[in-house]
Design a protein around this motif. Structure first.
Motif, PDB file in Angstrom:
ATOM      1  N   GLU A  52      50.537 -38.712   2.664  1.00 55.55           N
ATOM      2  CA  GLU A  52      51.518 -38.229   3.642  1.00 55.55           C
ATOM      3  C   GLU A  52      51.137 -36.849   4.165  1.00 55.55           C
ATOM      4  OE1 GLU A  52      56.274 -37.356   3.782  1.00 55.55           O
ATOM      5  OE2 GLU A  52      55.540 -38.951   2.470  1.00 55.55           O
ATOM      6  N   GLY A  53      51.124 -36.702   5.479  1.00 55.15           N
ATOM      7  CA  GLY A  53      50.790 -35.433   6.116  1.00 55.15           C
ATOM      8  C   GLY A  53      49.298 -35.232   6.354  1.00 55.15           C
ATOM      9  N   GLN A  54      48.461 -36.147   5.870  1.00 58.12           N
ATOM     10  CA  GLN A  54      47.013 -36.030   6.057  1.00 58.12           C
ATOM     11  C   GLN A  54      46.595 -36.856   7.276  1.00 58.12           C
ATOM     12  OE1 GLN A  54      44.690 -37.516   2.745  1.00 58.12           O
ATOM     13  NE2 GLN A  54      42.805 -36.630   3.524  1.00 58.12           N
ATOM     14  N   ASN A  55      45.923 -36.209   8.226  1.00 55.51           N
ATOM     15  CA  ASN A  55      45.476 -36.915   9.427  1.00 55.51           C
ATOM     16  C   ASN A  55      43.977 -37.139   9.471  1.00 55.51           C
ATOM     17  OD1 ASN A  55      48.026 -37.213  10.623  1.00 55.51           O
ATOM     18  ND2 ASN A  55      47.978 -35.095  11.303  1.00 55.51           N
ATOM     19  N   TRP A  56      43.228 -36.425   8.634  1.00 55.54           N
ATOM     20  CA  TRP A  56      41.769 -36.505   8.626  1.00 55.54           C
ATOM     21  C   TRP A  56      41.268 -36.546   7.191  1.00 55.54           C
ATOM     22  CZ3 TRP A  56      39.330 -36.708  13.374  1.00 55.54           C
ATOM     23  CH2 TRP A  56      40.087 -36.320  14.468  1.00 55.54           C
ATOM     24  N   LEU A  57      40.114 -37.147   6.989  1.00 56.79           N
ATOM     25  CA  LEU A  57      39.443 -37.100   5.692  1.00 56.79           C
ATOM     26  C   LEU A  57      38.436 -35.967   5.692  1.00 56.79           C
ATOM     27  CD1 LEU A  57      38.665 -40.869   5.037  1.00 56.79           C
ATOM     28  CD2 LEU A  57      40.432 -39.485   3.961  1.00 56.79           C
ATOM     29  N   GLU A  58      38.081 -35.507   4.511  1.00 57.83           N
ATOM     30  CA  GLU A  58      37.053 -34.487   4.356  1.00 57.83           C
ATOM     31  C   GLU A  58      35.946 -35.041   3.470  1.00 57.83           C
ATOM     32  OE1 GLU A  58      38.702 -30.789   3.031  1.00 57.83           O
ATOM     33  OE2 GLU A  58      40.463 -31.010   4.310  1.00 57.83           O
ATOM     34  N   LYS A  59      34.841 -34.340   3.416  1.00 61.71           N
ATOM     35  CA  LYS A  59      33.682 -34.756   2.637  1.00 61.71           C
ATOM     36  C   LYS A  59      34.052 -35.011   1.164  1.00 61.71           C
ATOM     37  CE  LYS A  59      29.098 -34.944   2.143  1.00 61.71           C
ATOM     38  NZ  LYS A  59      28.371 -36.124   2.357  1.00 61.71           N
TER      39      LYS A  59
END
Length: 154
Positions: free
Chosen positions: A102-109
């Motif tokens: 929830e609240g995350q729009n992008w992934l990171e490495k």
């Protein structure tokens, strides 16, 4: 001896590939036609390689135990070389923002378990069958155990 050999091979693959899970099984049809349910994927996760749009990545999301295999569709570069990206299953209508926490729009490495480098079609169906039908798993283990106990060395 067999178990310790398998463990050593697995740990060796982790070191060589840079991935915490160098081999995964595709569990759903979300990546069809590229990958089908039961395909066995070989992963690498070298930190120097930049993630690019079009690559197939395996990622973990906070709150979910099972990694997800999907394609990178957008890259968002921030200042200082920080890269975030968005994924989507080839067979899905919408991107994966609904799958992220929830609240995350992008992934990171840091979310990436690995990137698909090769595959064997349908080899992982054994794993899926054993998870879907626990009785089959126990029967297979019983047969293997009986074989080990009853097998005589010549």
């Amino acid at each position: 001896m067999i178990v310790s050999s398998a463990l050593m091979i697995w740990k060796g693959l982790i070191v060589i590939t840079g991935s915490e899970s160098p081999i995964v099984v595709v569990l759903s049809g979300s990546m069809e036609p590229a990958f089908h349910r039961g395909d066995l994927l070989f992963l690498t996760n070298f930190h120097d390689d930049p993630i690019r749009a079009g690559e197939i990545v395996v990622f973990k999301v906070e709150g979910r135990d099972i990694p997800i295999v999907h394609r990178v569709i957008k890259i968002h570069e921030k200042e200082k070389g920080n890269i975030k990206f968005l994924t989507k299953g080839d067979n899905n209508e919408v991107d994966d923002r609904g799958l992220y926490k929830e609240g995350q729009n992008w992934l990171e490495k840091k979310d990436v378990v690995g990137r698909a480098r090769g595959f064997l079609p349908y080899v992982g169906m054994v794993t899926i069958i054993m998870n879907d039908y626990p009785k089959f798993k126990y029967a297979l283990l019983a047969v293997m155990g009986a074989y080990v106990l009853l097998k005589r060395e010549s």
